[in-house]
Design an enzyme around this catalytic site. Structure first.
Site: not given
Ligand code: SDX
Length: 359
Positions: A242, A296
């Site tokens: 998140h 989720d």
């Molecule tokens: C919702 O914003 C909100 O409030 C949203 C929400 C709401 O109520 O409205 O809470 C609802 O959207 C919840 C999130 C649902 N999405 C998912 O579950 C999809 C999986 N999650 C990721 O896509 C991710 O965690 C995000 C998009 C939710 C947040 O990611 P960020 O803050 O943009 O961070 P990032 O993508 O830049 O990741 C930082 C690092 C990366 O590694 P590096 O490239 O630095 O090596 O963390 C890793 C990412 O690869 N990472 C994950 C991961 N989430 C982040 N690695 C594996 N699995 C994951 N789920």
């Protein structure tokens, strides 16, 4: 509207902790709280519920439009189109008139669940079921979906899930709502834009993908290997991570409690054991980087136990979140300024045009 402490895992709506609201409130009461800033008196809540009952019934023209949508469409595409269509059949909103804005916001909150249920029936080749004035928002959704009186535990569980999804500060879809609102738009167009943002798999669309993801893991013993392959391919695990929470999302905790209660009452779900093992494995590997279950991760298990189709999970998220969108829409119009972010241009400047013969 709401406050998050991402380190401590705190979420409050207008100052009230989400744990208290999900334990003691109702979606209608929370919608009022989000729209107007205070918990309603019993008279206010009664009048609000009567208003929602009146506005919940879609016009015959709108019903026909939704029934004409192609069943090949995703329910989120149908919802986005339905909200825009709602604007086509509703009175024009006067942004300088509080009563006109209120009525429009309440219409969106009231009719969205009915529009979601209607398209589900269209896809199943079933007739439209009109909402009832004597049922709550959650119960009406289940009634309009199945044409049967919903069980108390199903209505109560869904009501709680709607509370947990109603609002969440400046997430991507709420931001989209405010950008569209800032051009002096009505809530139909603003919420339609927001639903477009919510559909994406990185945002609301994740809950559908969590369940699909759990279905591909062949039992608890396969979780470690599944995760290693995921990590290997550098793909993200749906339902984790998140932008703000760097600990377990408080909503995930509440949905997990809901899921366990439901399993006690209606029988367990094998996917839940896989989910618990996946949480253990991912948290062990990525918890140090602040990656924990988000809202989720457990919601789909609750909805699946209620017999809902996987691809209607995100529309359920949307029919809760429209309460937050409409609260933000109202706030935007209290002192509106057009959203127009600046940019940092890093491209080339003042280039001279080369005729085709010189390219
Ligand atoms: C919702 O914003 C909100 O409030 C949203 C929400 C709401 O109520 O409205 O809470 C609802 O959207 C919840 C999130 C649902 N999405 C998912 O579950 C999809 C999986 N999650 C990721 O896509 C991710 O965690 C995000 C998009 C939710 C947040 O990611 P960020 O803050 O943009 O961070 P990032 O993508 O830049 O990741 C930082 C690092 C990366 O590694 P590096 O490239 O630095 O090596 O963390 C890793 C990412 O690869 N990472 C994950 C991961 N989430 C982040 N690695 C594996 N699995 C994951 N789920």
């Amino acid at each position: 509207m709401s406050f998050i402490d991402g380190q401590a895992g705190v979420l409050e709506y207008r100052g009230y902790p989400i744990e208290d609201l999900s334990a003691h409130s109702t979606f209608e009461e929370v919608a009022w709280l989000l729209l107007y800033g205070e918990l309603p008196s019993s008279a206010e809540l009664e009048a609000f519920e009567a208003d929602l009952a009146r506005l919940r019934v879609p016009s015959p023209t709108l019903v026909k439009m939704v029934q004409a949508f192609p069943v090949t469409g995703h329910p989120m595409q149908a919802l986005q189109a339905s909200l825009a269509a709602l604007g086509m059949v509703s009175p024009k909103v006067d942004l300088r008139d509080a009563a006109s804005k209120d009525e429009a916001a309440r219409r969106v909150i009231a009719v969205t669940p009915v529009l979601v249920a209607l398209f589900e029936r269209v896809r199943a080749g079933k007739e439209y079921v009109a909402p009832r004035a004597d049922l709550s928002t959650a119960a009406n959704f289940l009634w309009c979906l199945d044409g049967e009186e919903p069980a108390e535990i199903a209505s109560k569980t869904l009501d709680c899930a709607l509370i947990l999804h109603a609002e969440h500060t400046m997430n991507a879809s709420t931001f989209a709502c405010r950008v569209v609102a800032s051009t002096e738009n009505d809530p139909y167009t603003s919420c339609s834009g927001a639903v477009g943002a919510l559909f994406g798999p990185l945002h609301g669309g994740a809950n559908e993908r969590v369940l699909n993801q759990l279905s591909t893991i062949d039992g608890v013993d396969a979780v470690e290997g599944w995760y290693e392959a995921k990590a290997e391919s550098k793909s993200k695990v749906m339902g984790f991570g998140h932008r703000v929470y760097k600990t377990k999302d408080p909503r995930a905790k509440n949905l997990q409690v809901l899921a366990v209660k439901l399993f006690d009452e209606l029988g367990s779900t094998p996917k839940y054991d896989v989910a618990l093992k996946l949480e253990e494995v991912v948290t062990a590997k990525l918890g140090g980087r602040g990656i924990y279950p988000n809202v989720d991760f457990f919601s789909g298990l609750v909805y699946e136990k209620l017999g809902l189709n996987t691809d209607v999970f995100t529309p359920i998220f949307a029919m809760a979140r429209v309460a937050g969108y409409c609260a933000h829409w109202l706030e935007q119009h209290e002192d509106n300024k057009l959203f127009r972010p600046a940019q940092i241009y890093v491209g080339q400047r003042e280039r001279s045009y080369a005729p085709m013969s010189e390219r």
